[in-house]
Design a protein around this motif. Structure first.
Motif, PDB file in Angstrom:
ATOM      1  N   PRO A  16       0.798  -1.239   0.000  1.00  0.00           N
ATOM      2  CA  PRO A  16       0.000   0.000   0.000  1.00  0.00           C
ATOM      3  C   PRO A  16       0.825   1.281   0.000  1.00  0.00           C
ATOM      4  N   ILE A  17       2.095   1.207   0.364  1.00  0.00           N
ATOM      5  CA  ILE A  17       2.936   2.411   0.327  1.00  0.00           C
ATOM      6  C   ILE A  17       3.171   2.780  -1.130  1.00  0.00           C
ATOM      7  N   SER A  18       2.705   3.940  -1.516  1.00  0.00           N
ATOM      8  CA  SER A  18       2.761   4.372  -2.913  1.00  0.00           C
ATOM      9  C   SER A  18       4.204   4.614  -3.357  1.00  0.00           C
ATOM     10  N   ASN A  19       4.630   3.896  -4.409  1.00  0.00           N
ATOM     11  CA  ASN A  19       5.975   4.093  -4.944  1.00  0.00           C
ATOM     12  C   ASN A  19       6.149   5.494  -5.507  1.00  0.00           C
ATOM     13  N   ASN A  20       5.103   5.994  -6.170  1.00  0.00           N
ATOM     14  CA  ASN A  20       5.187   7.340  -6.760  1.00  0.00           C
ATOM     15  C   ASN A  20       5.345   8.404  -5.685  1.00  0.00           C
ATOM     16  N   LEU A  21       4.522   8.298  -4.631  1.00  0.00           N
ATOM     17  CA  LEU A  21       4.624   9.262  -3.536  1.00  0.00           C
ATOM     18  C   LEU A  21       5.977   9.143  -2.847  1.00  0.00           C
ATOM     19  N   PHE A  22       6.418   7.924  -2.649  1.00  0.00           N
ATOM     20  CA  PHE A  22       7.697   7.690  -1.986  1.00  0.00           C
ATOM     21  C   PHE A  22       8.834   8.344  -2.769  1.00  0.00           C
ATOM     22  N   GLU A  23       8.893   8.080  -4.070  1.00  0.00           N
ATOM     23  CA  GLU A  23       9.967   8.652  -4.896  1.00  0.00           C
ATOM     24  C   GLU A  23       9.870  10.167  -4.949  1.00  0.00           C
ATOM     25  N   GLU A  24       8.649  10.671  -5.004  1.00  0.00           N
ATOM     26  CA  GLU A  24       8.445  12.129  -5.033  1.00  0.00           C
ATOM     27  C   GLU A  24       8.994  12.777  -3.761  1.00  0.00           C
ATOM     28  N   GLN A  25       8.700  12.171  -2.601  1.00  0.00           N
ATOM     29  CA  GLN A  25       9.172  12.722  -1.342  1.00  0.00           C
ATOM     30  C   GLN A  25      10.684  12.596  -1.185  1.00  0.00           C
ATOM     31  N   VAL A  26      11.236  11.513  -1.701  1.00  0.00           N
ATOM     32  CA  VAL A  26      12.694  11.338  -1.670  1.00  0.00           C
ATOM     33  C   VAL A  26      13.369  12.455  -2.465  1.00  0.00           C
ATOM     34  N   LYS A  27      12.780  12.814  -3.601  1.00  0.00           N
ATOM     35  CA  LYS A  27      13.344  13.901  -4.418  1.00  0.00           C
ATOM     36  C   LYS A  27      13.159  15.254  -3.750  1.00  0.00           C
ATOM     37  N   VAL A  28      11.981  15.469  -3.160  1.00  0.00           N
ATOM     38  CA  VAL A  28      11.704  16.754  -2.506  1.00  0.00           C
ATOM     39  C   VAL A  28      12.731  17.030  -1.414  1.00  0.00           C
ATOM     40  N   TYR A  29      13.031  16.020  -0.605  1.00  0.00           N
ATOM     41  CA  TYR A  29      13.949  16.208   0.522  1.00  0.00           C
ATOM     42  C   TYR A  29      15.386  15.793   0.187  1.00  0.00           C
ATOM     43  N   GLN A  30      15.599  15.385  -1.097  1.00  0.00           N
ATOM     44  CA  GLN A  30      16.942  15.000  -1.570  1.00  0.00           C
ATOM     45  C   GLN A  30      17.588  13.964  -0.656  1.00  0.00           C
ATOM     46  N   LEU A  31      16.819  12.937  -0.323  1.00  0.00           N
ATOM     47  CA  LEU A  31      17.275  11.967   0.669  1.00  0.00           C
ATOM     48  C   LEU A  31      18.271  10.953   0.118  1.00  0.00           C
ATOM     49  N   ASN A  32      18.318  10.777  -1.199  1.00  0.00           N
ATOM     50  CA  ASN A  32      19.285   9.848  -1.780  1.00  0.00           C
ATOM     51  C   ASN A  32      20.487  10.555  -2.386  1.00  0.00           C
ATOM     52  N   THR A  33      20.511  11.882  -2.279  1.00  0.00           N
ATOM     53  CA  THR A  33      21.635  12.653  -2.803  1.00  0.00           C
ATOM     54  C   THR A  33      22.893  12.333  -1.995  1.00  0.00           C
ATOM     55  N   TYR A  34      23.973  12.032  -2.698  1.00  0.00           N
ATOM     56  CA  TYR A  34      25.266  11.684  -2.097  1.00  0.00           C
ATOM     57  C   TYR A  34      25.223  10.383  -1.296  1.00  0.00           C
ATOM     58  N   THR A  35      24.138   9.634  -1.433  1.00  0.00           N
ATOM     59  CA  THR A  35      24.058   8.353  -0.728  1.00  0.00           C
ATOM     60  C   THR A  35      24.818   7.283  -1.498  1.00  0.00           C
ATOM     61  N   LYS A  36      25.670   6.553  -0.810  1.00  0.00           N
ATOM     62  CA  LYS A  36      26.468   5.524  -1.466  1.00  0.00           C
ATOM     63  C   LYS A  36      25.938   4.110  -1.221  1.00  0.00           C
ATOM     64  N   GLN A  83      25.505   3.890  10.811  1.00  0.00           N
ATOM     65  CA  GLN A  83      24.885   4.435   9.605  1.00  0.00           C
ATOM     66  C   GLN A  83      23.366   4.497   9.745  1.00  0.00           C
ATOM     67  N   LEU A  84      22.800   3.464  10.342  1.00  0.00           N
ATOM     68  CA  LEU A  84      21.349   3.446  10.566  1.00  0.00           C
ATOM     69  C   LEU A  84      20.938   4.576  11.501  1.00  0.00           C
ATOM     70  N   GLY A  85      21.698   4.762  12.562  1.00  0.00           N
ATOM     71  CA  GLY A  85      21.373   5.818  13.522  1.00  0.00           C
ATOM     72  C   GLY A  85      21.464   7.205  12.916  1.00  0.00           C
ATOM     73  N   ARG A  86      22.514   7.444  12.136  1.00  0.00           N
ATOM     74  CA  ARG A  86      22.668   8.753  11.497  1.00  0.00           C
ATOM     75  C   ARG A  86      21.531   9.014  10.522  1.00  0.00           C
ATOM     76  N   ARG A  87      21.177   7.992   9.781  1.00  0.00           N
ATOM     77  CA  ARG A  87      20.106   8.141   8.783  1.00  0.00           C
ATOM     78  C   ARG A  87      18.776   8.485   9.461  1.00  0.00           C
ATOM     79  N   LEU A  88      18.497   7.816  10.585  1.00  0.00           N
ATOM     80  CA  LEU A  88      17.237   8.054  11.287  1.00  0.00           C
ATOM     81  C   LEU A  88      17.150   9.488  11.786  1.00  0.00           C
ATOM     82  N   SER A  89      18.274  10.046  12.178  1.00  0.00           N
ATOM     83  CA  SER A  89      18.288  11.420  12.690  1.00  0.00           C
ATOM     84  C   SER A  89      18.264  12.461  11.578  1.00  0.00           C
TER      85      SER A  89
END
Length: 374
Positions: A16-36, A83-89
Motif C-alpha cells: 500500500p505504500i505508494s511508490n510514486n509518492l515515496f519517490e516524489e518525497q525522496v526527491k523533494v527532501y533529496q534523501l538519496n543525494t550523495y548516498t552511497k 549508519q542506521l542511527g545517522r540516517r534516522l536522525s
C-alpha cells in the motif's frame, strides 16, 4: 494469483505504500543525494521490519541483516548500526508523516468514509498519551526534574464493529497541555468529536459551537455551572439528570448554553458530560462518550505491540520518526485487514505475517482470510 506468488508476504504487506509518492518525497527532501549505500527504499524496509520484529536497537537491527532473506528484500548485504542511527536522525519527520497520511487516505477510501459521512455523523475521538524517555539521553524532552517524555496527541476514527484507526497526530514535549492541540485536531464540521476533561477550554468550546463543530466532553465536578433548564427523562433511564446550563464564573464564562448530562460509569462513579448537541437523547450522548474507551485501547495496543518502548536515537527528530514508523505499521495492518476482508485482529495479522515473512504472499493472505488483494 501469480503476482502474489512472486511477492513475499513482507512485500505484499508493504504494497500500500505508494511508490510514486515515496519517490516524489525522496526527491523533494533529496534523501538519496550523495548516498552511497543506504538508500531510502532499503532504509524504510529495515525500519518497518524492525517494527514487526520489535527489534530493540539499531545494533540489533544491523545484526539482523545477516539474514539472507532480509538482504534480498533490502538489496544490502551489510550495514553498520552507526549508519542506521545517522540516517534516522537526518530524515525529516515530514517524510514519514506524508506516508502515514497517504495510508490514512487509503483507509478512508476502503471504509467509504466520505460516503458514510453523508448518512451518519462520523465519530472522531481525541486524546493524548505520554511516551517516557530517558532523561540522560533526551534532555530536549525534559518536563520534570527527573523525567523526559514525548506526548502523542491523536485523533482516532471509530468505524463500525469497534474497528478504529488514527487519522491525525501531533507530537510535542510532554509538558505541552492537551487543550493546546484542540484547534489542530478539530477541523471537520461533519464529524462528532469526543474528548476527555483534559481538553476543557470554555473559550474554545464557544468558538467550536459558533463555528458549527459538535462535541461531547467531560466536565469537572467542581466546575461552576448555572442551570437554565431541566429536561425530562424517560422512565427507568440510566441517566441521572439532563440540563441546559451556562458554565464558568463571571470572569471566565462561556457565552453559549450547553447541555450537562449526569450518568454513572461501570464502577458507580458519577460522570458529568458536556455537549453542544441538543438533538440527541441523553442516553445516546452517554453512549458516545463511552466510545472514548477505543482510544485508550489503541494506546495500550500501540505500547504493547509496536516498537516504541525503546527509542533508537537520542535526537528529537529520530524519536519522532520512530513514532511515525510505528503508526505506519499500524495502518499497514489495518489495510491488510480491509483489503482481504479479514476477520482476524490486527495482532493476529501481524503474528501470521511474522511467521510467513519470506514465504509467498498467497500463503499469508490465505491464512488471514483472503486470497487476493484488490
Amino acid at each position: 494469483m501469480d503476482k502474489f506468488t512472486r511477492n513475499t508476504s513482507f512485500e505484499q504487506w508493504l504494497s500500500p505504500i505508494s511508490n510514486n509518492l515515496f519517490e516524489e518525497q525522496v526527491k523533494v527532501y533529496q534523501l538519496n543525494t550523495y548516498t552511497k549505500k543506504l538508500y531510502m527504499a532499503s532504509f524504510l524496509k529495515l525500519l518497518l521490519y524492525a517494527q514487526l520484529q520489535e527489534t530493540e536497537s539499531m545494533r540489533a537491527l544491523s545484526d539482523c541483516v545477516f539474514s539472507e532473506e532480509l538482504q534480498n528484500a533490502i538489496q544490502l548485504e551489510t550495514i553498520s548500526f552507526s549508519q542506521l542511527g545517522r540516517r534516522l536522525s537526518q530524515v525529516p519527520t515530514e517524510f514519514f508523516q506524508t506516508i502515514f497520511l497517504d495510508l490514512v487516505t487509503q483507509i478512508h477510501t476502503k471504509t467509504d468514509f466520505q460516503t458514510r459521512r453523508k448518512t451518519t455523523t462520523p465519530l472522531k475521538i481525541i486524546d493524548s498519551s505520554t511516551l517516557p524517555l530517558n532523561l540522560n539521553n533526551h534532555k530536549w524532552a525534559k518536563f520534570r526534574k527527573t523525567k523526559s517524555g514525548l506526548k502523542l496527541h491523536l485523533r482516532l476514527v471509530l468505524m463500525e464493529k469497534g474497528c478504529s484507526y488514527p487519522d491525525q497526530s501531533v507530537l510535542t514535549n510532554a509538558h505541552k497541555h492537551d487543550r493546546s492541540q484542540l484547534e489542530v485536531l478539530v477541523d471537520d464540521k461533519e464529524c462528532m468529536y469526543v474528548f476527555d476533561r483534559g481538553y476543557l477550554d470554555y473559550e474554545r468550546f464557544d468558538c467550536m459551537t459558533d463555528e458549527g463543530y459538535c462535541f461531547v466532553s467531560r466536565l469537572r465536578k467542581n466546575a461552576v455551572v448555572r442551570k437554565l433548564e431541566t429536561f425530562s427523562l424517560p422512565e427507568n433511564s440510566s441517566v441521572l439528570s439532563d440540563e441546559m446550563i451556562v458554565i464558568g464564573t463571571t470572569q471566565n464564562r462561556a457565552e453559549n448554553g450547553f447541555r450537562l448530562i449526569k450518568v454513572l460509569d461501570t464502577k458507580g462513579n458519577e460522570l458529568h458530560l458536556l455537549t453542544n448537541r441538543f438533538d440527541l437523547r441523553a442516553e445516546e450522548i452517554a453512549e458516545l462518550y463511552k466510545s472514548r474507551w477505543a482510544i485508550e485501547l489503541f494506546f495500550k495496543w500501540m505500547k504493547q505491540h509496536l516498537n516504541i518502548k525503546k527509542f533508537y536515537g537520542q535526537s528529537e527528530q529520530a524519536v519522532h520518526n520512530q513514532v511515525y514508523i510505528a503508526m505506519i505499521t499500524y495502518c499497514l495492518n489495518v489495510l491488510a485487514q480491509l483489503n482481504t476482508k479479514s476477520t482476524r485482529t490486527y495482532l493476529q495479522i501481524s503474528r501470521f505475517l511474522k511467521a510467513a515473512l519470506w514465504k509467498p504472499a498467497h500463503i499469508w493472505l490465505r491464512k488471514i482470510g483472503g486470497n487476493t488483494v484488490p
